[in-house]
Structure formats: C-alpha cells, structure tokens
Design an enzyme around this catalytic site. Structure first.
Site, short mmCIF file in Angstrom:
data_model
loop_
_atom_site.label_atom_id
_atom_site.label_comp_id
_atom_site.label_asym_id
_atom_site.label_seq_id
_atom_site.Cartn_x
_atom_site.Cartn_y
_atom_site.Cartn_z
N HIS A 1 -8.07 -2.84 1.34
CA HIS A 1 -6.96 -3.90 0.63
C HIS A 1 -6.26 -4.44 1.75
CE1 HIS A 1 -8.14 -3.09 -3.36
NE2 HIS A 1 -8.40 -2.01 -3.47
N GLU B 1 -15.27 5.07 -6.95
CA GLU B 1 -14.50 3.89 -7.57
C GLU B 1 -15.39 2.89 -8.03
OE1 GLU B 1 -11.34 2.83 -5.21
OE2 GLU B 1 -10.05 4.60 -5.08
N ASP C 1 -10.33 -4.68 -6.45
CA ASP C 1 -10.36 -3.89 -7.50
C ASP C 1 -10.67 -4.91 -8.83
OD1 ASP C 1 -10.11 -1.76 -6.16
OD2 ASP C 1 -7.90 -1.64 -6.50
N SER D 1 -6.21 1.14 4.36
CA SER D 1 -6.79 0.76 3.25
C SER D 1 -7.58 -0.62 3.47
CB SER D 1 -5.83 0.40 2.38
OG SER D 1 -6.32 -0.35 0.80
N GLN E 1 1.02 -1.19 0.08
CA GLN E 1 0.07 0.25 -0.08
C GLN E 1 0.77 1.41 -0.14
OE1 GLN E 1 -3.32 -0.15 -0.38
NE2 GLN E 1 -3.57 2.04 -0.30
N HIS F 1 -14.11 -0.72 -7.09
CA HIS F 1 -13.75 -1.24 -5.78
C HIS F 1 -14.93 -1.81 -5.18
CE1 HIS F 1 -11.24 -0.82 -2.23
NE2 HIS F 1 -12.32 -1.08 -1.60
N TRP G 1 -7.86 8.97 -3.66
CA TRP G 1 -8.28 7.56 -4.33
C TRP G 1 -7.36 6.46 -3.50
CZ3 TRP G 1 -11.01 7.31 -8.87
CH2 TRP G 1 -11.41 8.75 -9.57
N VAL G 2 -6.33 6.73 -2.95
CA VAL G 2 -5.53 5.89 -2.43
C VAL G 2 -5.52 6.21 -0.83
CG1 VAL G 2 -3.04 4.90 -2.37
CG2 VAL G 2 -4.07 5.74 -4.52
N ALA G 3 -5.59 5.16 -0.23
CA ALA G 3 -5.60 5.27 1.39
C ALA G 3 -4.26 5.26 1.90
CB ALA G 3 -6.60 4.21 2.12
ZN LIG Z 1 -9.71 -0.50 -4.42
#
Ligand SMILES: [Zn+2]
Length: 221
Positions: A147, A194, A154, A145, A110, A197, A138-140
């Site tokens: 993920h 998103e 995704d 996250s 990440q 996601h 957009w990105v944690a």
């Molecule tokens: Zn994602």
C-alpha cells in the site's frame, strides 16, 4: 520459525469485518480522474509496476510517488488510476458494488493501522506477543507494505457481496491486476489469503501470473 496461524474464528471475524467496513459508496466510477502525469523512472532494473515489496524487500526510504484520487477519496499511484477505474467499472457492470476501501498509505498510516489492529487483538484477550504475531499475518510492517507503493488496493463490495471477490479473481488480470495474496500461497507471500487485496503489475505479468497460478514472488516463473 513460522508465525502461528490466526485462529479460525478470529480469521473469519476479521474477514467479515473487512467486508462490513464497506461503509461508504463511491458514486460513479465513470468519473474517475484521468492520469495526466508522466511516467516515472523505473526502480532498479525492473519496470515500476513489477517492483516487489514484501517483508524481505522493503521500500527505499526516499520512495515517493505522485498520487491520483479515486472515487470515494482513496488515492493510488496516478499511473494505475485508469486501469483501476476500468476494472471497477467492469465489475460494477457485472452487477457488483466495488469500492476502494484502502489505497495508498504513508508509512505513518501503515504504522497506525498496525498499532490499532494489535490493540484490537489485545482487547480481545491476546497477549501483546500473540496479538502482534496474529496481526502480522495480515498487516505488513511499515516500509514493507504494497500500500505504501501506491500500486495496491483493498476492494470491498458496498453490499458485502462475496461474489465480487470471485469476479475479481477471474477478471482482474485483464486490467493488469493480480490477487496478490491467494489461498495456499502464504508460505511464499508471507501474508494470509486476502481476497480483497489487488496489486497492479501490468497486463502481461498479470495474465502470466493468473494463468500459471503463481505469485509475484515467483514471477517470472
Ligand atoms: Zn491490502
């Protein structure tokens, strides 16, 4: 103070880029490995599949999961491998070509994704501060996250068919998944729309969230 929204052109480029990155196939989804791993203990008072992870609800430092590999090579929490494979099979049967572009990520992965995206924006001329702000839409941050939870994926279409996102939006709840960052909800989720996601929350929660048009942050309503 809310973060500045990504400029429209940049958003579009990122969206197209995400679809364009559909560079590899997944082969037969019917061959997805079956989960044989016993359920883990629930975290806190919630069942494992309802754990909220966002910028104000980070993962515990000692968090760990058992993963299962999906067709194409990405891994997820082993407990969602079967419903995920079933959803992708149904999506394939509907005429699309879905594959898991990104599943479980370690904290290090990440961090690397975050660093690389910031570098990309800086290369496009954004200042380091603006690049970081834009990417964080957009990105944690590592540790926040989904993920890293192993319950989010995704999903892209191999042919870049955006209709696949419509199919997922309408049917994912039947398999226990929700579109985690829907349009018009970024003030609640902290993440821009998103369409790719998806997060596993179990069929009951997914159906309620879908029917009520709410987010995981708002569940139970
Ligand atoms: Zn994602």
């Amino acid at each position: 103070m809310p973060r500045r929204r990504l400029p429209a052109l940049l958003s579009l480029a990122l969206f197209i880029g995400a679809i364009a990155l559909a560079a590899h196939g997944i082969g037969s989804l019917a061959g997805a490995p079956a989960s044989t791993i016993a359920p883990q203990a629930a975290t806190g008072e919630q069942p494992w599949y309802l754990v909220l992870v966002n910028s104000t609800h980070p993962l515990p430092d000692d968090f760990s999961i058992q993963t299962a590999k999906m067709p194409g090579g990405e891994t997820v929490d082993a407990r969602i491998a079967d419903p995920l494979a079933q959803m992708l099979d149904a999506c394939t049967a509907a005429g699309y070509h879905p594959f898991v572009r990104s599943g479980y990520r370690t904290r290090e992965t990440q961090q690397a994704i975050l660093d690389n995206r910031i570098k990309d924006y800086e290369a496009e001329g954004l200042s380091p501060e603006r690049a970081r702000d834009a990417v964080l839409d957009w990105v944690a941050l590592p540790g926040t996250s989904e993920h890293e939870l192993g319950l989010a994926v995704d999903i892209n279409d191999e042919n870049g068919d955006a209709g696949m996102y419509d199919w997922l939006a309408e049917h994912a709840h039947e398999y226990g998944f929700i579109q985690r960052y829907p349009p018009e909800k970024s003030s609640i989720t902290g993440i821009s729309h998103e369409p790719w996601h998806y997060r596993y929350v179990g069929e009951e929660a997914a159906t309620a969230i879908y029917e009520e048009g709410i987010t995981l942050e708002e569940y139970p309503a």
